[in-house]
Design a protein around this motif. Structure first.
Motif, mmCIF file in Angstrom:
data_model
loop_
_atom_site.group_PDB
_atom_site.id
_atom_site.type_symbol
_atom_site.label_atom_id
_atom_site.label_comp_id
_atom_site.label_asym_id
_atom_site.label_seq_id
_atom_site.Cartn_x
_atom_site.Cartn_y
_atom_site.Cartn_z
ATOM 1 N N GLN A 241 0.818 -1.200 0.000
ATOM 2 C CA GLN A 241 0.000 0.000 0.000
ATOM 3 C C GLN A 241 0.861 1.264 0.000
ATOM 4 O O GLN A 241 1.982 1.277 0.512
ATOM 5 C CB GLN A 241 -0.934 0.009 1.209
ATOM 6 C CG GLN A 241 -1.984 -1.084 1.166
ATOM 7 C CD GLN A 241 -2.977 -0.958 2.311
ATOM 8 O OE1 GLN A 241 -2.938 -0.006 3.070
ATOM 9 N NE2 GLN A 241 -3.859 -1.931 2.410
ATOM 10 N N THR A 259 -12.435 5.291 -5.242
ATOM 11 C CA THR A 259 -11.363 4.469 -5.791
ATOM 12 C C THR A 259 -10.342 4.082 -4.733
ATOM 13 O O THR A 259 -9.792 2.984 -4.764
ATOM 14 C CB THR A 259 -10.653 5.221 -6.932
ATOM 15 O OG1 THR A 259 -11.615 5.588 -7.916
ATOM 16 C CG2 THR A 259 -9.587 4.363 -7.577
ATOM 17 N N ALA A 260 -10.081 4.980 -3.782
ATOM 18 C CA ALA A 260 -9.059 4.752 -2.762
ATOM 19 C C ALA A 260 -9.509 3.699 -1.755
ATOM 20 O O ALA A 260 -10.703 3.418 -1.595
ATOM 21 C CB ALA A 260 -8.740 6.051 -2.043
ATOM 22 N N PHE A 280 -3.825 3.851 -1.319
ATOM 23 C CA PHE A 280 -4.124 2.981 -2.452
ATOM 24 C C PHE A 280 -3.472 1.621 -2.238
ATOM 25 O O PHE A 280 -2.531 1.485 -1.451
ATOM 26 C CB PHE A 280 -3.632 3.603 -3.762
ATOM 27 C CG PHE A 280 -4.357 4.862 -4.140
ATOM 28 C CD1 PHE A 280 -5.609 4.810 -4.735
ATOM 29 C CD2 PHE A 280 -3.791 6.106 -3.885
ATOM 30 C CE1 PHE A 280 -6.293 5.972 -5.075
ATOM 31 C CE2 PHE A 280 -4.457 7.266 -4.225
ATOM 32 C CZ PHE A 280 -5.721 7.202 -4.820
ATOM 33 N N HIS A 285 -2.038 1.167 -8.643
ATOM 34 C CA HIS A 285 -3.389 1.628 -8.304
ATOM 35 C C HIS A 285 -3.402 3.140 -8.120
ATOM 36 O O HIS A 285 -4.299 3.845 -8.614
ATOM 37 C CB HIS A 285 -3.850 0.915 -7.032
ATOM 38 C CG HIS A 285 -5.237 1.272 -6.597
ATOM 39 N ND1 HIS A 285 -5.703 1.040 -5.327
ATOM 40 C CD2 HIS A 285 -6.272 1.866 -7.251
ATOM 41 C CE1 HIS A 285 -6.940 1.457 -5.227
ATOM 42 N NE2 HIS A 285 -7.314 1.958 -6.374
ATOM 43 N N ALA A 286 -2.405 3.680 -7.423
ATOM 44 C CA ALA A 286 -2.350 5.124 -7.163
ATOM 45 C C ALA A 286 -2.201 5.917 -8.464
ATOM 46 O O ALA A 286 -2.911 6.905 -8.697
ATOM 47 C CB ALA A 286 -1.186 5.424 -6.213
ATOM 48 N N ALA A 289 -5.483 5.796 -10.527
ATOM 49 C CA ALA A 289 -6.570 6.598 -9.959
ATOM 50 C C ALA A 289 -6.370 8.081 -10.218
ATOM 51 O O ALA A 289 -7.310 8.799 -10.573
ATOM 52 C CB ALA A 289 -6.678 6.318 -8.461
#
Length: 324
Positions: A241, A259-260, A280, A285-286, A289
């Protein structure tokens, strides 16, 4: 299986009055020859079905042949019809069974409720296939042979052997103790334990399954909602993460938050934009987004994320530069 099909055939005739063999075959997903054999079987069993010749002919039941489901009020009947419109059953391989069940419910409703409940249900749409931007909902396909074996093991309380393809890993066989099935946004999951440890398997990644005769090691009763929440919490707090400090336009806040994984802090800047500290699942992913929000968001930290987004924007700008 044939008994269920015969009942469905009778209910289709009750609902529509008259249907051709071809129409019945389409509804029941069988051949017209099978329909004709079923009609003969119904006649032999004493069901008053008869054939009408001609271009507009077909098969029909003598008037008055029906059963009634009593005790339902209008709202209860409407609730059943609305429930029958949801796609969750598809994830567990029960789509055809649900369609058959809803035909039986509609046919068995008292006369005073059938028309009004059906008409009201037509004015409610649950989980359409696309949103307002015409983005289609992605439904994962699971072979019937797989989901049937999984479902049987869950209900029977037997161990289950699955050939599972985890993300970025070679598929392997494993034996699990199934606990229950969960569907979320048209994705099906198997909750199970393996060697006593909690495991969650996506149904679409199960390549093959086999119900075993041995009893599963599991409690007699389970709170699936609580089990799902606990596994979701462990998922959100695991992995690689990353925490990001971001400025976002208020109109796009909900999209970012949705999304987070989590929002750790939030403040308002003097210009009306919001400053959030969000978590995230991982760097990919971060970056994804923040890229979706375009100029409506700015990553303030960490620096590697700012650099990655800048490099991506620079590459896009170069691709659309003025022709030489």
């Amino acid at each position: 299986m044939r008994a269920d099909r015969l009942v469905s055939l009778v209910l289709l005739l009750r609902r529509h009055g008259r249907l051709s063999a071809a129409a019945l075959a389409r509804e029941l997903e069988v051949s017209t020859r099978t329909v004709l054999r079923d009609i003969e079987a119904l006649s032999a069993a004493g069901v008053p079905v008869y054939a009408e010749r001609g271009r507009h002919g077909g098969f029909a039941l003598l008037p008055g042949f029906r059963t009634e489901l009593t005790g339902l009020n209008h709202d209860e009947a409407l609730a059943l019809l609305v429930a029958g419109s949801r796609r969750g059953a598809q994830a567990f391989g029960l789509g055809s069974a649900l369609a058959s069940a809803m035909r039986k419910v509609v046919d068995a409703l008292p006369e005073s409720y059938r028309a009004t409940a059906t008409g009201a249900a037509q004015r409610l749409l649950i989980d359409p296939e696309t949103d307002l931007l015409s983005r289609r909902v992605v439904t994962e396909e699971v072979p019937d042979t797989v989901v049937t074996e999984v479902r049987r093991a869950v209900f029977a309380g037997h161990k289950l052997r699955i050939h599972y393809a985890a993300a970025d890993q070679t598929p392997t066989w494993r034996t699990v103790d199934p606990i229950g099935l969960v569907t979320v946004r048209d994705q099906g999951y198997l909750l199970a334990t393996r060697s006593g440890a909690d495991r969650t398997y996506r149904l679409s990644r199960i390549l093959a399954a086999e119900e075993l005769p041995e009893p599963a090691q599991r409690p007699d009763r389970v709170d699936l909602d609580r089990a799902w929440q606990e596994r979701g919490t462990r998922f959100r707090t695991g992995g690689h993460q990353v925490t990001v400090l971001v400025r976002v336009h208020p109109a796009r806040r909900e999209e970012l938050v949705g999304t987070a994984l989590a929002v750790r802090a939030e403040d308002a800047d003097a210009d009306g934009w919001l400053r959030l500290e969000v978590t995230f699942q991982d760097p990919t992913h971060a970056e994804w987004a923040l890229w979706q929000l375009a100029t409506n968001a700015e990553a303030l930290a960490p620096q590697w994320l700012r650099t990655s987004l800048r490099d991506r924007a620079t590459a896009i700008a170069a691709s659309y530069g003025m022709p030489s």
